[in-house]
Write an enzyme that holds these catalytic residues in place. Structure first.
Site, short mmCIF file in Angstrom:
data_model
loop_
_atom_site.label_atom_id
_atom_site.label_comp_id
_atom_site.label_asym_id
_atom_site.label_seq_id
_atom_site.Cartn_x
_atom_site.Cartn_y
_atom_site.Cartn_z
N HIS A 13 0.86 -1.20 0.00
CA HIS A 13 0.00 0.00 0.00
C HIS A 13 0.89 1.24 0.00
O HIS A 13 1.43 1.62 1.03
CB HIS A 13 -0.90 0.01 1.24
N HIS A 15 1.43 5.41 -1.86
CA HIS A 15 1.03 6.51 -2.75
C HIS A 15 2.30 7.08 -3.38
O HIS A 15 3.14 7.65 -2.67
CB HIS A 15 0.31 7.60 -1.96
N LYS A 98 -9.72 -0.70 -5.52
CA LYS A 98 -9.76 -0.02 -4.23
C LYS A 98 -11.11 0.64 -3.97
O LYS A 98 -11.60 1.40 -4.80
CB LYS A 98 -8.65 1.04 -4.21
N HIS A 135 -10.40 1.25 2.10
CA HIS A 135 -10.18 2.29 3.11
C HIS A 135 -11.39 2.20 4.04
O HIS A 135 -12.49 2.63 3.68
CB HIS A 135 -10.07 3.69 2.49
N HIS A 173 -4.40 -0.29 6.08
CA HIS A 173 -3.91 0.57 7.16
C HIS A 173 -4.80 0.54 8.41
O HIS A 173 -5.37 1.55 8.81
CB HIS A 173 -3.68 2.01 6.68
N ASP A 246 1.51 2.81 3.45
CA ASP A 246 0.64 3.98 3.28
C ASP A 246 1.47 5.26 3.28
O ASP A 246 1.03 6.31 3.76
CB ASP A 246 -0.46 4.04 4.34
N1 LIG Z 1 -3.51 7.90 4.56
C1 LIG Z 1 -3.66 9.20 4.39
O1 LIG Z 1 -3.76 9.93 5.37
N2 LIG Z 1 -3.70 9.76 3.16
C2 LIG Z 1 -3.68 9.07 1.89
C3 LIG Z 1 -4.99 8.45 1.53
C4 LIG Z 1 -5.32 7.20 2.30
O2 LIG Z 1 -4.59 6.22 2.24
O3 LIG Z 1 -6.36 7.16 2.98
C5 LIG Z 1 -3.28 10.08 0.81
O4 LIG Z 1 -3.42 9.76 -0.37
O5 LIG Z 1 -2.79 11.16 1.16
ZN LIG Z 2 -3.21 5.14 1.58
ZN LIG Z 3 -6.77 5.11 3.01
#
Ligand SMILES: NC(=O)N[C@@H](CC(=O)O)C(=O)O
Ligand SMILES: [Zn+2]
Ligand SMILES: [Zn+2]
Length: 342
Positions: A13, A15, A98, A135, A173, A246
């Protein structure tokens, strides 16, 4: 212990964002991770196979290390069709889809407004053996932010698991004892990722002595008893729990603001931070299963063939890292991390 050799880990996971930010995020995530499940919450989101393919190309153009393979994810909306799932699966690049409840987190406004709207899509995923990543937070404004994960589990996830008993589901998460207990009692096809920051921190780290925006993420850090439940789950050896950083970078100014964005950047030191958490729990022997073996098994993929070695050798994290034309403040900025990957 001063060195630890484990099978090359994967991040289930992360970003990576897009554009110029990929220079930093792709370099950091591919430093030693073999694969990463790449979250699709771009603007606009990655909602079909063609968009996933283009995003995959942009990630590869950012020149990850040769051992790295990005695993793409489809962003579900109220308009997603069963055919979108079939085409995504056929692309060979998309490994999961997702579910963002609309409004639950960063770039989730195009998310699903009610799970009934994706009933056919979920049936197609169950048939195609494509994992659903979730999520897990409700968005009702009268539900307290600290209760949103537990309420989601009881009102949305439990019925969903019952309706699609063969659907592979990852509750992403997780942040509560409630989530740990739910995943533990569920069948083998229900698993969870756990972040390094939810293992290392609780809400006191974010709120005592001043508000620290770089600890603000969603789902929000909970009280210490939940942190302890997450540590126990991650270090239990249960195959239901695996590594998902995450890592979610936002520009420094977007975090240090009157209304700051949610997300913590950990890709610069992910396995090193997990190693600290596992060492504190006296469970370094459980790190390899959590980081390198349980995830591939759940996704029906082989574990990586190579190894990596961590040494106990403190190093300093810079105050900021480049993030496109901006900066990102990483977790542990201006502090040290005990472990280092050789
Ligand atoms: N975890 C977070 O606080 N932010 C994530 C989005 C997510 O995973 O929920 C993001 O894309 O910024
Ligand atoms: Zn995330
Ligand atoms: Zn998330």
């Amino acid at each position: 212990m001063t060195t630890l050799t484990i099978t090359r880990p994967d991040d289930w996971h992360v970003h990576l964002r897009d554009g110029a930010a990929l220079t930093t995020t792709v370099a950091d995530i591919s430093r030693y991770f073999g694969r990463a499940i790449v979250m699709p919450n771009l603007v606009p989101p990655v909602t079909n196979a063609a968009l996933a393919e283009q995003y995959h190309q942009r990630i590869m153009a950012a020149k990850p290390s040769a051992h790295f393979k990005p695993l793409m994810v489809l962003y579900l909306t109220d308009q997603t069709t069963a055919q979108d799932i079939t085409e995504a699966k056929a692309s060979g690049l998309v490994y999961a889809a997702k579910l963002y409840p609309a409004g639950a987190t960063t770039n989730s406004s195009s998310g699903v407004t009610h799970v009934d709207n994706i009933a056919e899509v979920l049936a197609a995923m169950e048939a195609e053996n494509m994992p659903l990543l979730v999520h897990g937070e409700v968005t009702d404004h009268d539900i307290d932010i600290f209760d949103r994960e537990a309420v989601f589990i009881d009102t949305i996830l439990r019925p969903l698991v019952a309706k699609y008993p063969n659907l592979n589901i990852v509750l992403e998460h997780i942040t509560t004892k409630h989530a740990v207990d739910f995943v533990m009692q569920a069948n083998e096809n229900v698993a969870a990722t756990i972040t390094a920051h939810h293992l290392l921190f609780n809400r006191n780290h974010m709120l005592v002595g001043g508000i620290r925006p770089h600890f603000y993420c969603l789902p929000i850090l909970k009280r210490n008893i939940h942190q302890q439940a997450l540590i126990a789950a991650a270090t239990s050896g249960s195959e239901k729990f695996f590594l998902g950083t995450d890592s979610a970078p936002h520009a420094q100014a977007a975090k240090e603001a009157a209304c700051g964005c949610a997300g913590a950047y950990t890709a610069h030191a992910a396995i090193e931070l997990y190693a600290e958490a596992f060492e504190q729990a006296g469970a370094l022997d459980k790190l390899e299963g959590f980081a390198s073996l349980h995830g591939p098994k759940f996704y029906n993929l082989p574990a990586n063939a190579e190894k990596i070695t961590l040494t106990k050798n403190a190093w300093s994290v810079p105050a900021t890292l480049a993030f496109g034309d901006d900066n990102v403040v990483p977790i542990r900025a201006n502090e040290t991390i005990a472990w280092q990957v050789k």
